[in-house]
Motif scaffolding. Structure first.
Motif, PDB file in Angstrom:
ATOM      1  N   SER A  94      27.866 -12.385 -13.803  1.00 41.39           N
ATOM      2  CA  SER A  94      28.081 -13.188 -12.599  1.00 41.39           C
ATOM      3  C   SER A  94      26.972 -13.030 -11.565  1.00 41.39           C
ATOM      4  O   SER A  94      26.892 -13.839 -10.629  1.00 41.39           O
ATOM      5  N   ALA A 137      32.901  -8.408 -10.546  1.00 40.04           N
ATOM      6  CA  ALA A 137      34.171  -8.694  -9.876  1.00 40.04           C
ATOM      7  C   ALA A 137      34.955  -9.764 -10.611  1.00 40.04           C
ATOM      8  O   ALA A 137      36.173  -9.902 -10.418  1.00 40.04           O
ATOM      9  N   SER A 138      34.293 -10.524 -11.489  1.00 35.25           N
ATOM     10  CA  SER A 138      34.964 -11.568 -12.266  1.00 35.25           C
ATOM     11  C   SER A 138      35.463 -11.066 -13.619  1.00 35.25           C
ATOM     12  O   SER A 138      36.035 -11.841 -14.382  1.00 35.25           O
ATOM     13  N   SER A 139      35.253  -9.807 -13.932  1.00 37.58           N
ATOM     14  CA  SER A 139      35.657  -9.277 -15.236  1.00 37.58           C
ATOM     15  C   SER A 139      37.177  -9.194 -15.350  1.00 37.58           C
ATOM     16  O   SER A 139      37.900  -9.177 -14.352  1.00 37.58           O
ATOM     17  N   LYS A 140      37.657  -9.129 -16.583  1.00 38.74           N
ATOM     18  CA  LYS A 140      39.096  -8.979 -16.804  1.00 38.74           C
ATOM     19  C   LYS A 140      39.597  -7.663 -16.223  1.00 38.74           C
ATOM     20  O   LYS A 140      40.755  -7.565 -15.786  1.00 38.74           O
ATOM     21  N   GLN A 143      39.819  -8.266 -12.257  1.00 42.41           N
ATOM     22  CA  GLN A 143      40.826  -9.281 -11.965  1.00 42.41           C
ATOM     23  C   GLN A 143      42.225  -8.775 -12.325  1.00 42.41           C
ATOM     24  O   GLN A 143      43.195  -9.030 -11.597  1.00 42.41           O
ATOM     25  N   LEU A 146      43.241  -6.316  -9.547  1.00 42.32           N
ATOM     26  CA  LEU A 146      43.710  -6.993  -8.331  1.00 42.32           C
ATOM     27  C   LEU A 146      45.084  -7.622  -8.529  1.00 42.32           C
ATOM     28  O   LEU A 146      45.898  -7.685  -7.591  1.00 42.32           O
ATOM     29  N   ALA A 147      45.353  -8.089  -9.749  1.00 45.10           N
ATOM     30  CA  ALA A 147      46.644  -8.727 -10.035  1.00 45.10           C
ATOM     31  C   ALA A 147      47.769  -7.715 -10.225  1.00 45.10           C
ATOM     32  O   ALA A 147      48.932  -8.105 -10.370  1.00 45.10           O
ATOM     33  N   PHE A 180      38.865  -6.691  -0.806  1.00 47.56           N
ATOM     34  CA  PHE A 180      39.342  -7.683  -1.767  1.00 47.56           C
ATOM     35  C   PHE A 180      40.841  -7.885  -1.573  1.00 47.56           C
ATOM     36  O   PHE A 180      41.567  -6.944  -1.211  1.00 47.56           O
ATOM     37  N   GLY A 182      44.371  -8.281  -3.081  1.00 50.49           N
ATOM     38  CA  GLY A 182      45.098  -7.997  -4.305  1.00 50.49           C
ATOM     39  C   GLY A 182      46.547  -8.418  -4.198  1.00 50.49           C
ATOM     40  O   GLY A 182      47.037  -8.777  -3.120  1.00 50.49           O
ATOM     41  N   ASP A 196      29.664  -7.705  -5.808  1.00 52.39           N
ATOM     42  CA  ASP A 196      30.020  -8.263  -7.121  1.00 52.39           C
ATOM     43  C   ASP A 196      29.942  -7.223  -8.231  1.00 52.39           C
ATOM     44  O   ASP A 196      30.186  -7.544  -9.390  1.00 52.39           O
TER      45      ASP A 196
END
Length: 582
Positions: A94, A137-140, A143, A146-147, A180, A182, A196
């Motif tokens: 990214s 920051a876009s990696s599984k 993410q 955060l989820a 971030f 979450g 990132d």
């Protein structure tokens, strides 16, 4: 069952309660990969090993993926020249030109796929990056964190933003913590390099296990060398420097143990652009950490040597280099995908000499990247410009042949020192910088990362444009290949062959390399000035090899000693020779 020494390392990191379950999972991991590992134990590096550093898409063709274009170029030009290609991160990413990895197990589809990597591996050995300190920051991973997914709980470090982290060593000027959103509210996460690039939490054994899995996956996919990116910052403690902590060294030792068990022919290379003593600490005891460590002081010291016409600091530093063990060596380079790191030279050059490099970079159209010390002062850590341009001001009129001679001499120094040479693709091709690219992206490092059309590269390597004949690119490439061919034939250039750095005054940098069986010696002498120089090599300077008729491996000229056993050498401006005596 894991050896006791490996289980001890797990205990050091995670305590006795975590050792049995984590050791069991690592044993299961080794079992899963056991049938996929390459067989046989390859010999350690030799004088025939030369590494090329390149991005997967440094070369492009309209009818092929970049990895296919690289394979075509390697097949056409690299036979008996380049033995190892370090493909900089070629995964989906990214930011940071690949070093913010989204998916560690996929090839970036814009570059090709795993079959293209395998096709390249048919011609050369490969070095892969394990970006072990952080991920995108876009990696599984992030993410999922955060989820609130249980699988990724505690994969990252979240702190109260008021936490005192003033002790943490900062390699960048960006904030250490970034906010971030979450599922359970906001999180202030540890980000050593950028917003990132989120740092992993190695206090969580699941993170270590995942990195070990990826390590073995890369071996399965053809890596002979694994480069541990930004490894110095792996272990985090809020009230410590978080650089070179004992736990980080233990983690490297654990990775080495796993490779020694699963694929002992695979080597670890640590990337730690820090002062020399800290850098070489990643050799461990010579048997238990990295087999290869970058010689980070070399690029700024060679730059100083040739622009100040003063080899004294380089000579003093090189005289301190010592072999650590039979299974370790240095990676000698002058340029890479990053800028010219100057911090490793800060304790070697005087303040005035160091400042001279900063001012030179600015005069030559480069930029100076800084970090902040604990008092908030800006400290230069990197010169962002192409190495050819660092040596030769692109804005000043100069004799093109002199520029090429000066540059080739700089590369000779890296080729003759104890260790394995590594060559950045833009240096091999005699390229200048790309300031337009840096202006477009806003990132200083882009100046040395231009993507090249393969057909244009081929034309550049054969075109004639200088009064002396072939173009800059053609001359640099051909002279580089000639040096590499000679280097690969000399047992005196084995990574473990003897090395003696001779003090012959500030105008010369001289290195005597002696074969392991003392059957041959090569004396490499470099005139680091823009003036002709004469040098007398007295008897005994060639170590255990007695004086006799020698040959300059660069020019092919035969050189005989006089009646007193001395060699009289005449070197033109920025001239050098490799005097071989058998």
């Amino acid at each position: 069952m894991l050896p006791e020494k490996t289980r001890d390392k797990i205990t050091q990191l995670y305590g006795p309660a975590q050792t049995p379950p984590l050791a069991g999972k690592i044993e299961d991991l080794l079992g899963r990969y056991s049938s996929l590992m390459p067989s046989g134990r390859a010999a350690f590096l030799s004088e025939r090993d030369v590494m090329l550093i390149t991005y997967a898409d440094s070369l492009r063709q309209p009818d092929a993926y970049p990895l296919q274009a690289m394979t075509r170029f390697a097949r056409e030009y690299f036979k008996d020249i380049i033995s190892i290609i370090h493909i900089l991160p070629f995964f989906p990413y990214s930011s940071d030109d690949g070093f913010s990895v989204i998916d560690y197990r996929r090839v970036n589809p814009a570059h090709g796929d795993w079959s293209d990597v395998a096709a390249l591996a048919e011609h050369v050995d490969l070095c892969f990056d394990l970006v072990v300190n952080h991920c995108s920051a876009s990696s599984k991973y992030f993410q999922g964190y955060l989820a609130g997914e249980p699988e990724y709980e505690d994969f990252f470090i979240s702190l109260d933003p008021d936490t005192d982290t003033s002790c943490v060593l900062r390699p960048r000027t960006s904030p250490l913590l970034h906010r971030f959103a979450g599922a359970a509210g906001e999180k202030w996460c540890w980000t050593t390099f950028s917003a990132d690039q989120i740092d992993f939490n190695f206090h969580n054994p699941a993170v270590l296990l995942e990195m070990l899995d990826i390590l073995l996956f890369y071996v399965w996919r053809g890596a002979r060398i694994i480069r541990l990116d930004a490894i110095a910052y792996l272990w985090k403690e809020p009230h410590a420097s978080c650089a070179h902590l004992p736990q980080t060294h233990t983690a490297v030792q654990l990775m080495r143990d796993i490779l020694d068990l699963a694929a002992p022919q695979v080597l670890l290379l640590t990337e730690t652009n820090v002062p020399h003593a800290d850098n070489i600490s990643y050799f461990g005891d010579g048997t238990n950490e990295a087999q290869i460590v970058y010689n980070f002081p070399l690029p700024p010291l060679v730059l100083y040597t040739l622009t100040a016409e003063d080899a004294a600091p380089l000579t003093r530093w090189a005289q301190t280099l010592e072999p650590v063990s039979e299974r370790t060596t240095f990676l000698n380079f002058t340029a890479s995908h990053d800028g010219i790191g100057v911090r490793p030279a800060a304790d070697i050059l005087s303040p005035a000499e160091f400042q001279g490099l900063i001012e030179l970079a600015e005069r030559h159209g480069g930029q100076v990247s800084c970090k902040h010390d604990r008092r908030g002062n800006a400290i230069p850590y990197e010169l962002n410009l192409n190495y050819f341009d660092a040596l030769n001001n692109p804005h000043a009129p100069a004799a093109d042949q002199t520029e090429i001679d000066r540059f080739i001499l700089s590369q000779s120094i890296a080729l003759v020192l104890m260790g394995m040479p590594a060559i950045y693709i833009h240096s091999l091709l005699g390229r200048r910088g790309w300031p337009e690219g840096a202006a477009q992206t806003g990132h200083p490092r882009t100046i040395n990362r231009q993507k090249l059309d393969l057909e244009q590269v081929r034309r550049n390597l054969t075109e004639k444009s200088l009064p002396t004949g072939f173009s800059r690119s053609a001359q640099v490439f051909q002279r580089y290949l000639d040096m590499i061919r000679q280097r690969r034939r000399q047992r005196a250039f084995h990574p473990r062959a003897g090395q003696q750095v001779l003090d012959m005054g500030k105008s010369f940098f001289a290195v005597l390399r002696t074969a392991l069986d003392e059957s041959e010696a090569v004396l490499a002498v470099h005139n680091v000035t823009g003036r002709p120089q004469r040098l007398n090599i007295e008897p005994g300077r060639l170590g255990p090899v007695p004086p006799g008729q020698g040959i300059d491996l660069i020019s092919g000229q035969k050189i005989s000693p006089d009646v007193n056993g001395s060699y009289q050498l005449d070197l033109p401006p920025y001239g050098f020779l490799w005097l071989k005596v058998s």
